[in-house]
Design a protein around this motif. Structure first.
Motif, PDB file in Angstrom:
ATOM      1  N   THR A  82       0.832  -1.202   0.000  1.00  0.00           N
ATOM      2  CA  THR A  82       0.000   0.000   0.000  1.00  0.00           C
ATOM      3  C   THR A  82       0.867   1.252   0.000  1.00  0.00           C
ATOM      4  O   THR A  82       0.388   2.344   0.251  1.00  0.00           O
ATOM      5  N   GLU A  83       2.155   1.086  -0.288  1.00  0.00           N
ATOM      6  CA  GLU A  83       3.085   2.210  -0.360  1.00  0.00           C
ATOM      7  C   GLU A  83       2.778   3.053  -1.600  1.00  0.00           C
ATOM      8  O   GLU A  83       2.508   2.527  -2.675  1.00  0.00           O
ATOM      9  N   LEU A  84       2.836   4.366  -1.431  1.00  0.00           N
ATOM     10  CA  LEU A  84       2.585   5.281  -2.545  1.00  0.00           C
ATOM     11  C   LEU A  84       3.778   5.299  -3.482  1.00  0.00           C
ATOM     12  O   LEU A  84       4.926   5.446  -3.054  1.00  0.00           O
ATOM     13  N   ALA A 142      -0.357   8.828  -9.154  1.00  0.00           N
ATOM     14  CA  ALA A 142      -0.070   8.345  -7.806  1.00  0.00           C
ATOM     15  C   ALA A 142      -0.673   6.947  -7.742  1.00  0.00           C
ATOM     16  O   ALA A 142      -1.855   6.763  -8.046  1.00  0.00           O
ATOM     17  N   VAL A 143       0.141   5.969  -7.375  1.00  0.00           N
ATOM     18  CA  VAL A 143      -0.275   4.571  -7.420  1.00  0.00           C
ATOM     19  C   VAL A 143      -0.125   3.960  -6.026  1.00  0.00           C
ATOM     20  O   VAL A 143       0.934   4.063  -5.406  1.00  0.00           O
ATOM     21  N   VAL A 144      -1.207   3.335  -5.557  1.00  0.00           N
ATOM     22  CA  VAL A 144      -1.196   2.646  -4.269  1.00  0.00           C
ATOM     23  C   VAL A 144      -1.732   1.237  -4.490  1.00  0.00           C
ATOM     24  O   VAL A 144      -2.830   1.065  -5.033  1.00  0.00           O
ATOM     25  N   GLY A 145      -0.950   0.257  -4.087  1.00  0.00           N
ATOM     26  CA  GLY A 145      -1.388  -1.129  -4.240  1.00  0.00           C
ATOM     27  C   GLY A 145      -1.708  -1.498  -5.673  1.00  0.00           C
ATOM     28  O   GLY A 145      -2.633  -2.257  -5.932  1.00  0.00           O
ATOM     29  N   LEU A 185      -4.944  18.451 -11.076  1.00  0.00           N
ATOM     30  CA  LEU A 185      -4.560  17.597  -9.956  1.00  0.00           C
ATOM     31  C   LEU A 185      -5.848  17.008  -9.414  1.00  0.00           C
ATOM     32  O   LEU A 185      -6.797  17.754  -9.126  1.00  0.00           O
ATOM     33  N   TYR A 186      -5.882  15.689  -9.292  1.00  0.00           N
ATOM     34  CA  TYR A 186      -7.109  15.045  -8.818  1.00  0.00           C
ATOM     35  C   TYR A 186      -6.762  13.770  -8.072  1.00  0.00           C
ATOM     36  O   TYR A 186      -5.932  12.985  -8.533  1.00  0.00           O
ATOM     37  N   VAL A 187      -7.407  13.596  -6.932  1.00  0.00           N
ATOM     38  CA  VAL A 187      -7.295  12.374  -6.150  1.00  0.00           C
ATOM     39  C   VAL A 187      -8.701  11.795  -6.026  1.00  0.00           C
ATOM     40  O   VAL A 187      -9.656  12.536  -5.730  1.00  0.00           O
ATOM     41  N   LEU A 188      -8.837  10.502  -6.262  1.00  0.00           N
ATOM     42  CA  LEU A 188     -10.141   9.858  -6.147  1.00  0.00           C
ATOM     43  C   LEU A 188     -10.724  10.107  -4.752  1.00  0.00           C
ATOM     44  O   LEU A 188      -9.991  10.088  -3.763  1.00  0.00           O
ATOM     45  N   ALA A 208       1.445  14.667  -1.555  1.00  0.00           N
ATOM     46  CA  ALA A 208       2.541  13.880  -2.125  1.00  0.00           C
ATOM     47  C   ALA A 208       2.690  14.145  -3.628  1.00  0.00           C
ATOM     48  O   ALA A 208       3.809  14.216  -4.139  1.00  0.00           O
ATOM     49  N   ILE A 209       1.569  14.319  -4.320  1.00  0.00           N
ATOM     50  CA  ILE A 209       1.631  14.629  -5.752  1.00  0.00           C
ATOM     51  C   ILE A 209       2.304  15.988  -5.955  1.00  0.00           C
ATOM     52  O   ILE A 209       3.189  16.134  -6.807  1.00  0.00           O
TER      53      ILE A 209
END
Length: 159
Positions: free
Chosen positions: A3-5, A57-60, A87-90, A101-102
């Protein structure tokens, strides 16, 4: 699964994912009806003409956020800058530090490329984002007004 970014630059095969993130952001901004971008146009502009870049940005193994950016230029600084277009985060991944972080990764890219600055626009009503950007030390450019020519107005001036 970790689950590390992690971050990765978009590849040509990601065009549909890029468009999905663009539409998700536009829906959040109540501007979905203004999106006319399509996959062939994005592929041409980003990957053939290299007019913009995208990081995920990728997690898992899942892309949880993205940033689309390009270089601009400051004559006063005499060097390029990075302009963050999107810039967008789900939604389900917000509040976990991924947006910060992005921006940190974009700042690293700007410094690596010897850019003079990193800048972006934010809608005046978007208080959560404004508060977030201010918390990072970003300063609003209140002395400047954005002007735009587009569509028929742009074509008319070009004639």
């Amino acid at each position: 699964m970790s689950t590390e970014l992690k971050f990765r630059f978009a590849e040509r095969k990601d065009v549909s994912l890029i468009l999905k993130f663009i539409k998700d952001l536009a829906e959040y901004e109540k501007m979905l009806d203004e999106v006319i971008a399509d996959e062939p146009t994005l592929e041409e502009q980003i990957f053939d003409k290299k007019k913009a870049e995208v990081i995920f940005a990728v997690v898992g193994g899942e892309e949880v956020g993205f940033a689309l950016f390009f270089h601009n230029f400051s004559t006063f600084l005499g060097r390029a800058g990075l302009y963050l277009e999107d810039l967008y985060v789900l939604p389900e991944y917000r509040g976990k530090g991924y947006g910060k972080a992005i921006l940190k990764r974009l700042a690293e890219i700007a410094v690596e490329r010897k850019c003079g600055r990193l800048e972006w626009w934010c809608l005046d009503w978007n208080k959560p984002s404004i508060d977030f950007y201010r918390s990072l030390g970003a300063e609003p450019m209140s002395d400047w007004t954005v002007y735009r020519l587009s569509g028929d107005t742009l074509k008319k001036l070009a004639q």
